[in-house]
Design an enzyme around this catalytic site. Structure first.
Site, short mmCIF file in Angstrom:
data_model
loop_
_atom_site.label_atom_id
_atom_site.label_comp_id
_atom_site.label_asym_id
_atom_site.label_seq_id
_atom_site.Cartn_x
_atom_site.Cartn_y
_atom_site.Cartn_z
CG HIS A 9 70.30 -15.82 24.10
ND1 HIS A 9 71.58 -15.81 23.63
CD2 HIS A 9 70.11 -16.59 25.09
CE1 HIS A 9 72.23 -16.51 24.55
NE2 HIS A 9 71.51 -17.08 25.31
CG HIS A 179 72.58 1.65 -1.44
ND1 HIS A 179 71.93 0.56 -1.17
CD2 HIS A 179 72.52 2.08 -2.65
CE1 HIS A 179 71.52 0.30 -2.28
NE2 HIS A 179 72.09 1.05 -3.25
#
Length: 334
Positions: A9, A179
Site C-alpha cells: 500500500h 555497515h
C-alpha cells in the site's frame, strides 16, 4: 534466477527497493509495485503481472508484500493459484528483502519457496530495541553480542589448530567499517566466521565497538582490535581454523600490518570518506597525498587492488584512480 516482486500500500515497496539497491546495486529480475489511494485490486494485480512479464524467467517468482490479508497480498495470492512454484511472504521489512537478494545471489539454484523459507528468521532478527531489555524475554536471545577476539580458554597457548594460519577471505578498506554493504553483500559472498575491524582509534571507542558487534549478521562474530593486537592474533596458531574478513579505515593501517608480516595479497577498496584537505578521486574515494603514496607503496610490494563497493559491482581501475588523485593533489598545491 528467482524473480522478486515487492508490493505494498502506498510508496512503502518503492522505498524498500531503493534502500535494498543502495546496498546491492541495481538488480535484475527485481520489481516493486504499489497500490495508490485512487486505485483498486485490479490495478495492483495488473502491475504485478507486468512486472513478472518483464523478468527473464517467470517459472520461479517470490512476491513479498506488506500485510497479510491486504489487497496486495490478496492479489498476489490469486496469482499463486496457477503457478505452483511461486511463493508469497507478508510482513515485508528491509532485512527480509536484503536476505532475499542475498539468498538469490549466493544460492542461484534456490527456488522461490526455498528463499521464502530462508527470509523469515532474518526478518524477525531485524527487530531489536535499545535498551535491549525492552525486547520481550522470549526474543532476548537474538540480541546476544560477540565476545572479544581470542581463542577458547580450553586451547593451551602454543597449540596449533589446523595449519596454524588465519584464512583471510577478504581485506577491505572502508571508512564506514561494518555497515550494510559489508553485512549484506560481502559477508554472504565470502563466508567469514569472524569479522575483525583493525583500528587503533575505534578500539578505544566503546560506543563504536558496540555498534560494530551489533551490526554483524547472525552466526558471524565481530571484533574490534588495535593494530598491535591484530599482529599478535595473526601469529597465534590457535586461530588456524578461523576465516576472517578484515576491515580497515585507511591504507596506512593496511601497510602497517603487511609490513608486520600479515599476508594480504589483495585489498578490496570500498570507500574512503572525505576529510579536510582531501580530494575526491571518485564518488566514494577521497584521498590525501599520504593515501596516494601508501597505495603506490602497496602496489610496489605486489599487492593487488579490487575496487568495488559490493560484490556485484564491476571492478574499478585503481591505477587510473590514483593518477587522477595525484593530478588533483598537484593542482591543489599550486
Amino acid at each position: 534466477m528467482v524473480g522478486i516482486v515487492l508490493a505494498s500500500h502506498g510508496g512503502f515497496a518503492d522505498g524498500i527497493a531503493q534502500s535494498a539497491q543502495m546496498l546491492f546495486g541495481e538488480q535484475d529480475n527485481f520489481a516493486h509495485v504499489i497500490l495508490s489511494p485512487d486505485e483498486g485490486p485490479n490495478d495492483i494485480r495488473s502491475k504485478m503481472e507486468d512486472a513478472i512479464a518483464s523478468f527473464d524467467d517467470s517459472n520461479e517468482v517470490l512476491l513479498i508484500v506488506d500485510l497479510w490479508g491486504g489487497t496486495p497480498f490478496n492479489q498476489a495470492n490469486g496469482l499463486l493459484e496457477d503457478h505452483e512454484n511461486w511463493a508469497v511472504v507478508s510482513g515485508m521489512n528491509l532485512p527480509m528483502v536484503v536476505e532475499a537478494l542475498t539468498q538469490r545471489m549466493t544460492n542461484p539454484d534456490h527456488t522461490a519457496k526455498e528463499i521464502a523459507t530462508a527470509i523469515i528468521e532474518p526478518a524477525k532478527d531485524g527487530i531489536k530495541t535499545k535498551p535491549t531489555d525492552l525486547m520481550p524475554k522470549t526474543e532476548a536471545s537474538v540480541q546476544g553480542g560477540a565476545g572479544v577476539a581470542k581463542p577458547a580458554k580450553s586451547i593451551p597457548e602454543g597449540t596449533v589448530v589446523g595449519d596454524g594460519h588465519i584464512k583471510y577471505v577478504l581485506a577491505r578498506i572502508d571508512s564506514r567499517l561494518l555497515h550494510g554493504q559489508v553485512a549484506t553483500g560481502w559477508i554472504p559472498a565470502m563466508h567469514p566466521d569472524r569479522v575483525i575491524v583493525v583500528s587503533d582509534s575505534v578500539a578505544k571507542d566503546e560506543m563504536r565497538k558496540s555498534m560494530i558487534r551489533e551490526a554483524a549478521p547472525s552466526g558471524v562474530k565481530a571484533h574490534t582490535v588495535p593494530i598491535k593486537k591484530m599482529i599478535e592474533i595473526a601469529n597465534d596458531p590457535r586461530f588456524g581454523n578461523t576465516h576472517a574478513l578484515l576491515l580497515f579505515e585507511n591504507p596506512e593501517d593496511v601497510l602497517t600490518v603487511i609490513k608486520a608480516g600479515i599476508d594480504l595479497k589483495t585489498i578490496n577498496v570500498g570507500s574512503m570518506s572525505y576529510k579536510v584537505g582531501d580530494i575526491n578521486a571518485n564518488n566514494v574515494l577521497s584521498m590525501n597525498q599520504d593515501d596516494v603514496d601508501t597505495f603506490r607503496e602497496l602496489e610496489k610490494m605486489g599487492v593487488e587492488f579490487d575496487v568495488r563497493k559490493v560484490p556485484t559491482d564491476k571492478g574499478g581501475n585503481m591505477d587510473a584512480i590514483l593518477n587522477k588523485a595525484q593530478s588533483l593533489l598537484d593542482e591543489q598545491k599550486k
